[in-house]
Each structure stands twice: as C-alpha cells, then as structure tokens.
Design a protein around this motif. Structure first.
Motif, mmCIF file in Angstrom:
data_model
loop_
_atom_site.group_PDB
_atom_site.id
_atom_site.type_symbol
_atom_site.label_atom_id
_atom_site.label_comp_id
_atom_site.label_asym_id
_atom_site.label_seq_id
_atom_site.Cartn_x
_atom_site.Cartn_y
_atom_site.Cartn_z
ATOM 1 N N GLN A 33 -33.311 15.331 67.973
ATOM 2 C CA GLN A 33 -32.773 14.003 67.601
ATOM 3 C C GLN A 33 -32.415 13.202 68.828
ATOM 4 O O GLN A 33 -32.937 12.126 69.064
ATOM 5 N N THR A 34 -31.562 13.703 69.688
ATOM 6 C CA THR A 34 -31.064 12.961 70.855
ATOM 7 C C THR A 34 -32.186 12.628 71.835
ATOM 8 O O THR A 34 -33.100 13.417 72.034
ATOM 9 N N GLU A 35 -32.080 11.429 72.402
ATOM 10 C CA GLU A 35 -33.063 10.994 73.399
ATOM 11 C C GLU A 35 -32.345 10.681 74.708
ATOM 12 O O GLU A 35 -31.133 10.617 74.774
ATOM 13 N N GLY A 39 -27.857 9.041 72.035
ATOM 14 C CA GLY A 39 -27.412 10.292 71.418
ATOM 15 C C GLY A 39 -26.449 9.951 70.290
ATOM 16 O O GLY A 39 -26.688 10.223 69.133
ATOM 17 N N SER A 40 -25.373 9.253 70.656
ATOM 18 C CA SER A 40 -24.385 8.880 69.631
ATOM 19 C C SER A 40 -24.996 7.930 68.604
ATOM 20 O O SER A 40 -24.805 8.078 67.405
ATOM 21 N N ASN A 41 -25.744 6.958 69.131
ATOM 22 C CA ASN A 41 -26.272 5.919 68.242
ATOM 23 C C ASN A 41 -27.612 6.355 67.669
ATOM 24 O O ASN A 41 -28.684 6.046 68.201
ATOM 25 N N GLY A 321 -21.885 15.404 68.155
ATOM 26 C CA GLY A 321 -21.132 14.152 68.014
ATOM 27 C C GLY A 321 -20.011 14.077 69.027
ATOM 28 O O GLY A 321 -19.119 14.903 69.013
ATOM 29 N N ASP A 322 -20.068 13.088 69.890
ATOM 30 C CA ASP A 322 -18.990 12.825 70.859
ATOM 31 C C ASP A 322 -17.690 12.650 70.064
ATOM 32 O O ASP A 322 -17.653 11.955 69.039
ATOM 33 N N ASN A 323 -16.618 13.294 70.541
ATOM 34 C CA ASN A 323 -15.389 13.330 69.746
ATOM 35 C C ASN A 323 -14.786 11.960 69.488
ATOM 36 O O ASN A 323 -14.230 11.704 68.403
#
Ligand SMILES: CCCCCCCCCCC/C=C/C(=O)SCCNC(=O)CCNC(=O)[C@H](O)C(C)(C)COP(=O)(O)OP(=O)(O)OC[C@H]1O[C@@H](n2cnc3c(N)ncnc32)[C@H](O)[C@@H]1OP(=O)(O)O
Ligand code: FAD
Length: 560
Positions: A33-35, A39-41, A321-323
C-alpha cells in the motif's frame, strides 16, 4: 496482511483460489500500500490500475518516482505476490484506491517478472534489529494482470469495463489495517511486559548505597523513585493486556456484524482500534526506553535484551498508521459525536458516556480523602468528565472558526489531547471492568485492583493539567490522588517480582541477562562479555597499524 486483505476484500471465489496457496506457502504475499510519496494519505496513492477492455486486463503502472511502493514488509526479497493498492481507472475515470493481486516473482526461479523492479530499501533504525525484515521498493512498468485479480468483494469492474460499487461502506477497503491495529494493541502489552519483567527482576537483585554498618546495600527496587517510575509501567502492561482482550472481542463482534451487513459498529471499531493502537504503542515505546534507564549502565548492553526490544518495537508508533494521524481520526469521530448530542441521538459503545453531558459538564468530584481514590466510581467519573469536557471545549472552539475544517486544523493539537483522554478512559474502564469479574487465585484480584488503581491514578497524575483545566478536579483532589499513589506503590512492592513472573516468560524468550529467572545476573554478565568478538584477540586488531606508531611517537616526543 496479504491474507487478511484477501479475506476482507476478496470474493468467495477469489478466497478459494488464493488463500490455500498462501496458507501452504506455495506463494508468499505482502501488503503493498505505502509508496515513497504517500503512506498516511491512502487516497493520495499514485500507482495506477487501468482497465483494458481489449484484453480484459488491468495494466498496473508506477507513473512517478513517488508512486514507487516503499516499505511493505517482505516485499524486497521474499514475496512472490502482493496485494497492491492502486488507483482504479476504467472508461477514463479514476475511481480511487482498490486492491489488486499481482505476481511479482517467478515461481520457478524467484526472478522478478517482466516490468517488475523490486529490492530492499536498505538498513533501518537500531543497527540491524529490524533488518531481518526485507522492507521493499517496487515499481511497475505497465504490468498486465487478469481482471479477476482485482479484489472484488467491495466493488467490481465488468467485462465491458463498467465500475460497480457494492452496497457496502467503502471504508471496508481499510479493513486489513483495522485487523492489524487491534492485534498491535495485544502486541504492545507483550512487548511492555517483557521490558517490565527485565526491569523489575533486575531492580530486585541490584543493590546500590544504603548499607548500615557494613550490612547489605539497598535493593534499588526499594527506592521510591524506582517504584514511581517502574510500577506504572507494570500496571500499564496489565492494562494493555485487558483492553487488548476487549478490543479483540469488539473486532470479532464487528466482523460478525459485517457478515450480516450490519455496519452500525464500523465507526466504533475504527475509533477504538486507531486510538488504542496509537496510545498503547506510544506508551510502550516510551516505557521500553524507561526500562532501559531503570537498569542503569547494564541496561545499555545488548545482552540486557532492552536495546533490541526497543529498536524492533518503536516503529509500531508509525506502521499501521502514524499515531498522530490515527488520533486525529478519533478526534473527528469525537467532534461528530459532540455535534449530535443536541440532536438527541444517544451515543453508544465507548462514546456512551458522552450522553451524560448534562451531568458530566457540571459534576463535582466527591473525593475528600486519599482513600476515596480507591473507589472505582470516583475514578470513572473523573476520567469521563475530563474526556467529555475536553471534547466539548474543542467543539466550541471549532464552532467559533470561520469554517469547520479550518477550525479542526487550527485546534488539532487540542483535539489530539482530547482523543488521548477518550482512549485513556476506555483503558481505565476496561481495567475496572476486569477487576470486577471473578478472578481465580488467592490474592490475585487484590493485586490486580492495586494495579488498576496505579494505572488510573498515575495517568491522572501525569495529565493532572487536563483535570484541573477542565474543572474535573480540584488541586487538593489531585494531591490526594498522588498521596494514594504512593501508598499503592508500597502495596505493589512485595508482589512486584511475582507480578512479572506471572507473565511466565522463559529466559530464552526474554533474551536478557538482566531478567534471568534465577537472578544470577553478575556471573552471566561477566560470561557474556567474553563472547564479544572483540575479545577473540588479547591485543586488538589495529594495534600495530594505529596504536603502536602513535604510542611510540608520543614516547619520542616526551623524551625531547
Ligand atoms: C498478528 C500479531 C501482529 C502483532 C505485531 C504487528 C506487526 C505488524 C507489522 C507492521 C506492518 C505494517 C503495515 C503497514 O504499515 S500497512 C499500511 C498502514 N497504513 C496506514 O495505516 C495508513 C493510514 N491512513 C489511513 O488509514 C487513511 O488514509 C485515513 C483514515 C487516515 C484517511 O482516510 P480517508 O482519506 O479515506 O478519509 P477520511 O479521514 O475522510 O475518512 C473517511 C471516512 O472513513 C472513515 N474511516 C477511515 N478509516 C476507517 C477505517 N479503517 N474503518 C472504518 N471507517 C474508517 C472515517 O471515519 C470517515 O468517516 P465519516 O465519513 O463518517 O466521517
Ligand atoms: C517498520 C515498518 C514497516 C512497514 N510495513 C508496511 C507494510 O507492510 N505495508 C505498507 O503498505 N506500509 C508499511 N509501512 C509504512 C507505514 O504504514 C507508513 O510509514 C505509515 O503509515 C506512516 O505514513 P508516512 O510514512 O507517510 O508518514 P507521514 O504521514 O509522512 O508522517 C510524517 C509526519 O507527518 C504528520 N502528518 C501526516 N499527516 C498529517 C495530518 N493530516 N495532520 C497532522 N499531521 C500529519 C505525521 O504525524 C508525522 O509526524 C511500514 C513502515 C515501517 C516503519
């Protein structure tokens, strides 16, 4: 994550095809998923999956450098397949992020397939602790996959290229993350209990100062400062275990409801998994570092087990997920709930306390003595009042802004604190509920009640500013809580070692010379030192090349 993604977003047919292959390790999958750029968005991801009706295929492509998949665990070297999250484009329209099963490597010789570039992203924090995980980079150059490798439980693309959205909430796309977040809470308890086990056992055998006329020195576990730093972490390990058990129940309950298309608790699941993941991982990361410091110099040795535990654990504050991002999700839901209070809609689940808004906004804490703080009702109401008043204050401040989104942005630091207050209320509530249950074992219930009160009063003491600023407590009541906390530490002390032995960790699993069950630390430390490769030679490598010339030169100079 490859498996839960297919379970949650794949059709029955797709599950029947792919899951047995994964279970038997005939394929190895990862969650891509993360690029590099996002990552968050998640909605900002750039990888594309364009449907080609001529060939009934999706063309997977990395259009920019920042669209390179970056971080997925297992991607760099081990995985043969991935669930790839990409922008679905069909009939010229971008329908946003969807999941696709893509083969990355040959099942014959493990070489990357045509159009696939992949590798490891390099060394990570902690001098190699996490380097056993090949977090990878992945780029696609117009890689074609059959249409039936789009995960189609939540939405479909027909043979003609028509996009069809199922009648399920689009947020189910995020279901895999919810699953892992809830498991991360239980994992926090495991990691924290390991660190606390090491620090308590070592504090019980370590003696420094305090000997009377030549008698034994004082166990550092008897120092009140050591207790005030260590026992709240011990209590937190138990607190996170119990709230993790409850969260697993909630997740299972929500999953069963989803099976019958009951989406009523989806928001609750999101708020609780996101918030508890954020609060427990942040607390655990800080606690492992504190346990290292509680062990003094020896805590800094790799043989203590603490440096590696810290280095492997701390990414938990970021992955899944960033806290901060997750707590802002909780804050959004809190604001939505507050806005609905005037509509008469009764909040449910962990938000139910907000329905007592009339009472909690003006209630006065009735605590008059330190012992009163042992009454769970007083603790519960204090935490509810703090959380609700912080949320309402944020909502009122946002309401004064020119627009809601701008107001939310401006007040996001306060919203973060309100979200933490709400999540800490959940942790305290679940601990209180746990100790109200029948608990087997002579004296066990009393010890857990002590730890429940330590967790609650320590949290209250640490966040006393919130309680005072919202008028939930008076300074005197705050002081009484701290007084009671000191008394509780004295009650925990005699059972501290038993309470960490209760985690029942083997010395092998604990991996710590300081945390040995037999407490025979000093001979073990000394023995461990000689295993250091540096001690394979008595005269160190480099002496003749570097030290000797330097020493000789200085000797000459000193004779001039
Ligand atoms: C088995 C034992 C294991 C223990 C050890 C664990 C080891 C784990 C190894 C770690 C591997 C790591 C893997 C990863 O890191 S995978 C990638 C993780 N990435 C993330 O977490 C990304 C975080 N970002 C997001 O989730 C979304 O971008 C975000 C929610 C932040 C924003 O979503 P979006 O842009 O779509 O929009 P909104 O904020 O406007 O939300 C829209 C509505 O959707 C609701 N919502 C959002 N998320 C969820 C969810 N997960 N479930 C349900 N509902 C959700 C949100 O509340 C909004 O609702 P409303 O419209 O009603 O307001
Ligand atoms: C060890 C490890 C393993 C991982 N494994 C995987 C995996 O298997 N699969 C996968 O897909 N991903 C994986 N990831 C990636 C991980 O999910 C992301 O790094 C994580 O989601 C954080 O996103 P980011 O890196 O974009 O952080 P960013 O969002 O760029 O965070 C940077 C800063 O910006 C802040 N910020 C961002 N948005 C906002 C906002 N709206 N408001 C306020 N502040 C904001 C954050 O709080 C943070 O302080 C892994 C990461 C690590 C470290």
């Amino acid at each position: 994550m490859f498996v839960p993604a297919i379970k949650g977003q794949g059709t029955e047919e797709q599950q029947k095809k792919w899951l047995p292959l994964a279970y038997k390790f005939q394929i190895i999958g990862c969650y891509a998923q993360t690029e590099l750029g996002h990552g968050s968005n998640v909605q900002g991801l750039e990888t594309t999956a364009t449907f080609d009706p001529m060939t009934d295929e999706f063309v997977i492509h990395s259009p920019t450098l920042t669209s390179s998949k970056w971080w997925p665990g297992g991607l760099g070297k081990a995985s043969t397949h991935a669930v790839v999250y990409a922008r679905l484009i069909t009939e010229g329209k971008d329908y946003g992020i969807h999941g696709f099963i893509v083969q990355l490597r040959s099942l014959e010789d493990h070489s990357p397939l045509p159009g696939v570039t992949l590798g490891d992203i390099g060394g990570k924090f902690g001098s190699g602790a996490y380097n056993s995980m090949d977090n990878g980079v992945l780029r696609f150059d117009h890689v074609r996959i059959p249409r039936d490798q789009m995960l189609m439980r939540l939405s479909q693309v027909t043979r003609e290229g028509k996009y069809v959205q199922s009648d399920v909430p689009k947020q189910l796309l995020y279901g895999t993350m919810v699953y892992v977040r809830q498991s991360i809470v239980a994992d926090a308890s495991k990691a924290l209990s390991r660190a606390v086990c090491i620090a308590v056992r070592y504090s019980a055998i370590r003696k420094q100062f305090g000997s009377q006329d030549g008698g034994p020195e004082t166990q550092v576990l008897n120092y009140r400062t050591q207790q005030s730093r260590l026992f709240p972490l011990l209590a937190s390990a138990y607190a996170f275990r119990f709230v993790g058990d409850w969260l697993n129940w909630l997740y299972t309950d929500v999953t069963q409801k989803l099976e019958v298309k009951d989406y009523s608790t989806l928001q609750e699941a999101h708020a609780c998994t996101a918030g508890l993941k954020a609060v427990t991982t942040s607390a655990t990361a800080d606690a492992i570092e504190e346990c290292r410091k509680l062990c003094g110099g020896h805590g800094y040795l790799n043989s203590s087990g603490l440096p590696e535990l810290f280095a492997v654990y701390v990414p938990a504050c970021t992955y899944e997920g960033d806290n901060v991002v997750l707590l802002l999700q909780v804050a959004r839901i809190l604001m939505k709930t507050v806005s609905q209070l005037t509509s008469g809609k009764q909040p449910v689940g962990t938000m139910a306390y907000m329905g007592k808004v009339q009472h909690l906004m003006q209630s006065k804490c009735a605590v008059k003595t330190a012992e009163d703080w042992l009454n769970p009702a007083f603790i519960q109401e204090a935490f509810e009042a703090r959380a609700l008043r912080m949320a309402v204050n944020c909502a009122q401040n946002i309401g004064q802004a020119s627009n809601q989104e701008e107001g939310f942005y401006e007040r996001s630091p306060d919203l973060l604190e309100a979200a933490v207050a709400h999540i800490q209320l959940i942790i305290v509530t679940k601990f209180i509920e746990k100790v109200h249950q029948d608990i087997p074992g002579h004296g066990v219930k009393e010890q857990l009640q002590n730890l429940c009160n330590v967790y609650a009063l320590y949290t209250l003491h640490k966040h006393l500013g919130d309680f005072l600023a919202t008028g939930s407590l008076t300074p005197k009541q705050g002081a009484l809580a701290n007084e009671q906390l000191g008394k509780l530490y004295a009650q925990v002390r005699p059972n501290a070692v038993a309470l960490v032995d209760a985690f029942n960790y083997t010395d092998h699993y604990l991996g710590s010379v300081l945390g040995r069950y037999d407490g025979n630390v000093y001979p073990a430390l000394y023995e461990e030192a000689w295993k250091d490769p540096l001690n394979e030679t008595v005269v160190p490598e480099g002496y003749h090349e570097y030290l000797r010339p330097l020493l000789k030169q200085q000797l000459k100079l000193s004779r001039l």
